[in-house]
Structure formats: C-alpha cells, structure tokens
Design a protein around this motif. Structure first.
Motif, short mmCIF file in Angstrom:
data_model
loop_
_atom_site.label_atom_id
_atom_site.label_comp_id
_atom_site.label_asym_id
_atom_site.label_seq_id
_atom_site.Cartn_x
_atom_site.Cartn_y
_atom_site.Cartn_z
N ASP A 110 0.85 -1.18 0.00
CA ASP A 110 0.00 0.00 0.00
C ASP A 110 0.90 1.24 0.00
N PRO A 111 1.07 1.89 -1.15
CA PRO A 111 1.99 3.03 -1.21
C PRO A 111 1.54 4.21 -0.35
N PHE A 112 0.22 4.36 -0.14
CA PHE A 112 -0.26 5.48 0.67
C PHE A 112 0.15 5.33 2.13
N LYS A 113 0.16 4.11 2.62
CA LYS A 113 0.62 3.89 3.99
C LYS A 113 2.10 4.19 4.12
N LEU A 120 3.83 6.37 2.18
CA LEU A 120 4.03 7.81 2.06
C LEU A 120 3.54 8.57 3.28
N GLU A 121 2.46 8.11 3.88
CA GLU A 121 1.92 8.78 5.06
C GLU A 121 2.60 8.32 6.34
N SER A 131 2.11 5.63 7.95
CA SER A 131 1.10 5.13 8.87
C SER A 131 1.05 3.60 8.89
N ARG A 132 2.02 2.95 8.28
CA ARG A 132 2.01 1.49 8.28
C ARG A 132 2.37 0.98 9.67
#
Length: 112
Positions: free
Chosen positions: A51-54, A56-57, A59-60
């Motif tokens: 999940d690239p958004f996790k 970048l944010e 939040s993983r």
C-alpha cells in the motif's frame, strides 16, 4: 607485479556511465552491460500487498523485532542433548545414524 590498467578514458567515459547505470543506456550494448551488472531481482511480495499510501503517510504498522535470546531456549535444548547422550526417547533409525557417524569420525573404536 600487476600493471595498473585504466580502461576509462575521456573518449569512453559517457559509455562507462551509461553501462554502469549512472546515466540511461543509449545503445543495446550499454543495456546488456547494465543488465549483466545488475540482474533482475525477484520479489517475494506481490503488488497487491503493498500500500503506497501507507508508506508515504508513514502510517504502516511496524512490528518490533526481538533480538534477545530467551532463557527458555537453553532449557528446550537441554532435553534434546540428554536424549542424544542417553539415546532415550529417540527413534531407532536416528540412534543408528548417530552410531554410524560416530564410527566414521574415528570415535569409539571398541564398538567394532
């Protein structure tokens, strides 16, 4: 004594940079050199799992890695060591394999 051989000159510096990946390869020869230098890496993860958004944010979920050895491990192995020494509780084929290996390593000669 080894000779100091320099293959990079002013005439071929761009070719070397393209072949090693510092610049984009321009010819098929430079591309084949680059592929030989950096072979394709096989990944274990599938694209659907990332999940690239996790990323970048930031939040993983991070899982801590425990690097300490537990005291229970030594206790777990002590039972196996005693079983190996006394040959109690071990299957017969394993005991025979241990005896055979002991003979091959020049161990106890009295068992002949």
């Amino acid at each position: 004594m080894a000779k100091n051989k320099i293959n990079i000159t002013l005439e071929n510096i761009t070719e070397w940079l393209c072949s090693t990946g510092y610049l984009f390869p321009r010819t098929q020869i430079e591309l084949s050199r680059l592929n030989k230098l950096y072979p394709e890496v096989k990944r274990d993860t599938k694209d659907e799992q990332v999940d690239p958004f996790k990323i970048l944010e930031n939040s993983r979920e991070r899982k801590p890695i425990n690097l300490e050895t537990s005291a229970n491990r030594k206790e777990d192995y002590s039972d196996l060591r005693m079983a190996a020494r006394k040959s109690e509780g071990l299957p017969k084929h394993i005991v025979e394999k241990m005896k055979k290996k002991h003979k091959n390593n020049g161990g106890d000669k009295s068992e002949n």
